[in-house]
Scaffold this motif. Sequence first.
Motif, PDB file in Angstrom:
ATOM      1  N   UNK A  94     -15.469 -43.420 -47.745  1.00 46.81           N
ATOM      2  CA  UNK A  94     -15.900 -42.594 -46.603  1.00 46.81           C
ATOM      3  C   UNK A  94     -16.415 -41.223 -47.010  1.00 46.81           C
ATOM      4  N   UNK A  95     -16.623 -40.968 -48.300  1.00 53.51           N
ATOM      5  CA  UNK A  95     -16.897 -39.619 -48.801  1.00 53.51           C
ATOM      6  C   UNK A  95     -18.012 -38.894 -48.057  1.00 53.51           C
ATOM      7  N   UNK A  96     -19.157 -39.509 -47.870  1.00 59.16           N
ATOM      8  CA  UNK A  96     -20.315 -38.789 -47.318  1.00 59.16           C
ATOM      9  C   UNK A  96     -20.668 -39.194 -45.900  1.00 59.16           C
ATOM     10  N   UNK A  97     -19.748 -39.822 -45.191  1.00 60.92           N
ATOM     11  CA  UNK A  97     -20.074 -40.333 -43.854  1.00 60.92           C
ATOM     12  C   UNK A  97     -20.486 -39.215 -42.902  1.00 60.92           C
ATOM     13  N   UNK A  98     -19.717 -38.140 -42.870  1.00 60.39           N
ATOM     14  CA  UNK A  98     -20.038 -37.027 -41.973  1.00 60.39           C
ATOM     15  C   UNK A  98     -21.348 -36.360 -42.326  1.00 60.39           C
ATOM     16  N   UNK A  99     -21.596 -36.173 -43.611  1.00 60.03           N
ATOM     17  CA  UNK A  99     -22.845 -35.553 -44.049  1.00 60.03           C
ATOM     18  C   UNK A  99     -24.040 -36.444 -43.704  1.00 60.03           C
ATOM     19  N   UNK A 100     -23.864 -37.752 -43.856  1.00 61.07           N
ATOM     20  CA  UNK A 100     -24.937 -38.687 -43.528  1.00 61.07           C
ATOM     21  C   UNK A 100     -25.259 -38.631 -42.043  1.00 61.07           C
ATOM     22  N   UNK A 101     -24.223 -38.609 -41.208  1.00 59.52           N
ATOM     23  CA  UNK A 101     -24.412 -38.505 -39.763  1.00 59.52           C
ATOM     24  C   UNK A 101     -25.194 -37.241 -39.421  1.00 59.52           C
ATOM     25  N   UNK A 102     -24.787 -36.121 -39.994  1.00 60.53           N
ATOM     26  CA  UNK A 102     -25.405 -34.823 -39.702  1.00 60.53           C
ATOM     27  C   UNK A 102     -26.877 -34.812 -40.101  1.00 60.53           C
ATOM     28  N   UNK A 103     -27.164 -35.229 -41.352  1.00 64.89           N
ATOM     29  CA  UNK A 103     -28.544 -35.221 -41.822  1.00 64.89           C
ATOM     30  C   UNK A 103     -29.428 -36.181 -41.058  1.00 64.89           C
ATOM     31  N   UNK A 104     -28.893 -37.364 -40.744  1.00 68.09           N
ATOM     32  CA  UNK A 104     -29.679 -38.357 -40.003  1.00 68.09           C
ATOM     33  C   UNK A 104     -29.941 -37.888 -38.580  1.00 68.09           C
TER      34      UNK A 104
END
Length: 308
Positions: free
Chosen positions: A247-257
């Motif tokens: 789950x490391x980059x899930x939040x960052x991926x959501x934000x950038x997308x």
Amino acid sequence: MGKLLVVGSINMDIVSTVSQFPLPGETIASVRTDFFPGGKGANQAVAAARAGADCGMIGAVGDDSFAAALLAALQQDGIATEQILRKPGSSGFAIITVNEEGENHIVLTAGANGQLTAEDAAAGAGNGADVFAVLLQNEIPWDTNFAVMSSAHSSGARVFYNPAPARAFPDHVFPLLHTLIMNETEAAVITGLAVNDEHSAKASAEWALDKGVEEVIITLGAKGCFYLNKQGQAAAVSAFKVKPVDTTAAGDTFFGAYAAASADGLSAEDALTFAAAAAALAVTKQGAQASIPNKADIEAFLQRQREK
């Protein structure tokens, strides 16, 4: 599509996969150890770029052996790196352990990220008339973040802010923010209200809107996400069910997308659905930037979901 500018951290993630987390004082053997480019700022830039955005980044790396690899990883995704500075000492890095369930423990060392000054960042964030939004997080000094918010707001760019790692900030900051994206933990720290479902997320979002933010998104993990804006438009989007690996980059991926989809003119609900799909795909692979999907993968995933 308007340009996105990310101001934030750039790290090397040193990831050890373990069968279970060690107890205090216990030494265990890892299954393997990998090196992945990461950092919340860099992750968000990669997520935005892979989701189709024209993206640049302001940040800092050290004069160590990690620096060249970190810059090359960003450039590989077409991210403009001319405003990434070299600082003496180490680049930022994170020591991460990931267990069999995909949960993680992270110890972060700021390195060069901690040397990114307000003067380094604010000038670049305030001179781009073509910038749709500036994206910020909390892995660079607060004074630098605030200077960028002020400069970007004055220039007419939207400020998208993810206050992670969580920390409270003064009331005069809220009117500078267009989009505030928080998870349950961050929302509780910022607003002082416990968040665990759509009802409590709405109360937390209303609190932030009353302070001057234009729109608020609260992510609720497996429960999806909740959106509310100043005009009273609300949306709740369910999370997609996948088997998590990391789950490391899930939040960052959501934000950038989400930022990329917004810059592309999608409605809030469509942008949230797109971002939720990107985050779902990200947790099915190991690593930070290595796990972030591209636009074609996200659209194919959404098409499969519609056909079910």
